[in-house]
Every structure is written in structure tokens, then in C-alpha cells.
Enzyme design. Structure first.
Site: not given
Length: 300
Positions: A263-264
Site C-alpha cells: 500500500i503506497e
């Protein structure tokens, strides 16, 4: 009870360790353990909330400049502690799920970004790896110049290795798992056989999730990641037919055969730490991720 974690600051290794101590004192149902040590012997700490047989792991700060993911995970941990004390539904969830937090995989690198090379005896070699610059804001690697998220033994040989030497970013090392930080997380994952993992990185507001996924695993991961995308508003990324490999998510999916998500957080900001001004938005997007994963694993 007063709030312990203040995520809206340059969130250091020292501050994290102080907050973990305070949280474990305030909430006796938390369990803390040291899962390894960095090159410079800083502790890599995992904290668990919950007692269930099923388990999930959230980790952050594989990359040094991405230390805001540590602040996010610490904030999330405290938030879930408050809810555990006040909501029967959350207590029920954590009686069936163990949720592990590894907030800072790369404590040496984070310290280098935040404090500079003067904090380290190998200042000259660090400056050389950083192309002579004393500005370490863009540093991703550990203190030996190895990118920890290119260290895992899944298609490691195929990773582009044009750098071929220790550097601020992208050097995959001479072999998989040469670095104590990546080895610590690898052994921790082998020990616990997590039902799902989320690896927090920055930036880009994206979720990577389908490294060579097929069959039932693809469909079960897709069901979960669609919930995460709806929750966060982040874009789901298709890595194409020839993804690079070497990342924790890549290894976990292919070897453990369970869902894993990279998850960025935050809008794309380039090769620098995410500015603190983005934190409120990041928090609203991500604060329920651990609970969402827990519910999905229980339903699965």
C-alpha cells in the site's frame, strides 16, 4: 486516557521505541517482541494486539525515507487499543485474530534520513554511496546501501541490477537475504504463517497485490483488495506479465500462498519523505485497514 502517539512529527526510531513502551504499559493486552536487529543493532520490534489463531501482519518503513508509514502504523495500533477497550465488536474480532505490527523494518536507514550521516561512524562511505551529498532525504536503502525490499527470495535473479554496488536506492545486494533487517522479517513471516499481510510504502496512492496470482488465491485476494481500494480510494496496480520480483509481497504471495498487499500512501511526492501536511488525509484513508483485513480473513 491521554493520547500517546503523535504522528505529526518527524517520527524517529527513538520516539517509536518510547511509544511502544508506553503503549504496552497502558494496554496490558498488547504483546511486544524483538524479531531481529538492524546492521547497527537497533531493535526490530513487533507488537501484537489480539489472541486469535488467525493472524495478520502490517509492516512499514522498509525504505528509509518512508518513515511516515511508521507513524501511521503506530497511530493505528493505539487507535485499535482504544477501540478494544470500548467496543465489544472489536474485542470479539481480536479474540479471533492476532494483528501484528512491525512499524519500522529499517531503523538505521530511517535514522540516517532524519539525522544525517554525522550519527554514524561510517560517514565517509555513506556520503560516497549518496554521490557525495550530505542530504540524505532521498535515501531508501539500509545503512549498507541495500534496498531491503529487493532482498526477498522470489525471482531475485531477474531483478534489474544495473547499479551493482551499494547505493542510496535500488541495489538488491549480492544475494537474497544478506541484510539482517530483511532476514528478520522473512523469518518472522515463516514462523507465523500469516493469513494476510499489508506492507506500507510511499508514495502514489496505489495498491500492488497480484504478483503472478492465479486460481483461488487470485480470487480471494481480489475480493479483499477491492475492499481496500474502496476504503482508501487508492488505485489497484496491474504489474503486467513480467513483474520485477524481490519484494516482500512478491515472496509472500508465491511462497506462503496467502494474500499480501503493498500500500503506497499519499499523493506521489517524488524521492523524498511524504510531507506531514498529508497526514490527516492518509489517516482517514487507512485507519480501518487493519480491521478490514481482519474481518475479511474471518469471513474467508
Amino acid at each position: 486516557m491521554s493520547i500517546i502517539v503523535n504522528p505529526k512529527q518527524v517520527y524517529s526510531y527513538t520516539k517509536m521505541m518510547e511509544d511502544i513502551l508506553l503503549l504496552t504499559e497502558a494496554y496490558p493486552f498488547l504483546h511486544k517482541e524483538v524479531i531481529g536487529h538492524s546492521v547497527e543493532k537497533r531493535k526490530i520490534v513487533a507488537v501484537k494486539i489480539g489472541t486469535g489463531k488467525k493472524s495478520i501482519m502490517l509492516n512499514g518503513a522498509h525504505h528509509a525515507r518512508e518513515w511516515l508509514t511508521t507513524a501511521l502504523l503506530m497511530d493505528m495500533l493505539e487507535y485499535y487499543c482504544h477501540r478494544h477497550e470500548n467496543e465489544q465488536e472489536i474485542r470479539d474480532i481480536f479474540s479471533k485474530i492476532s494483528l501484528w505490527f512491525v512499524p519500522m523494518v529499517n531503523p538505521d536507514g530511517v535514522t540516517l534520513v532524519q539525522e544525517g550521516a554525522d550519527s554514524f561512524p561510517q560517514k565517509e562511505s555513506l556520503m560516497e554511496m549518496n554521490q557525495g551529498s550530505s542530504d540524505f532525504n532521498g535515501w531508501k536503502a539500509n545503512i549498507r546501501g541495500v534496498d531491503l525490499n529487493r532482498q526477498y527470495p522470489m525471482d531475485w535473479d531477474s531483478i534489474d541490477d544495473r547499479i551493482q554496488k551499494p547505493a542510496s536506492a535500488m541495489f538488491k545486494g549480492s544475494h537474497p537475504l544478506t541484510e539482517p533487517e530483511s532476514m528478520s522479517l522473512y523469518l518472522f513471516a515463516l514462523e507465523h504463517k500469516f493469513d494476510a499481510v499489508a506492507c506500507y510504502h510511499s508514495s502514489g496512492e496505489e495498491i500492488f497485490w497480484q504478483y503472478k496470482l492465479t486460481g483461488d488465491l487470485y480470487h480471494s485476494a481480489k475480493k479483499i483488495v477491492e475492499q481496500l481500494a474502496e476504503l482508501t480510494g487508492y488505485q489497484l496496480i496491474d504489474p503486467g506479465p513480467n513483474p520485477s520480483g524481490g519484494g516482500f509481497t512478491d515472496w509472500f504471495i508465491m511462497v506462503q500462498k496467502r494474500p499480501s498487499f503493498t500500500i503506497e500512501i499519499a499523493p506521489y511526492v517524488g524521492p523524498v519523505p511524504v510531507p506531514l501536511e498529508y497526514y490527516d488525509k492518509i489517516w482517514q484513508e487507512n485507519k480501518e485497514v487493519g480491521i478490514t483485513l481482519a474481518k475479511a480473513c474471518l469471513q474467508g
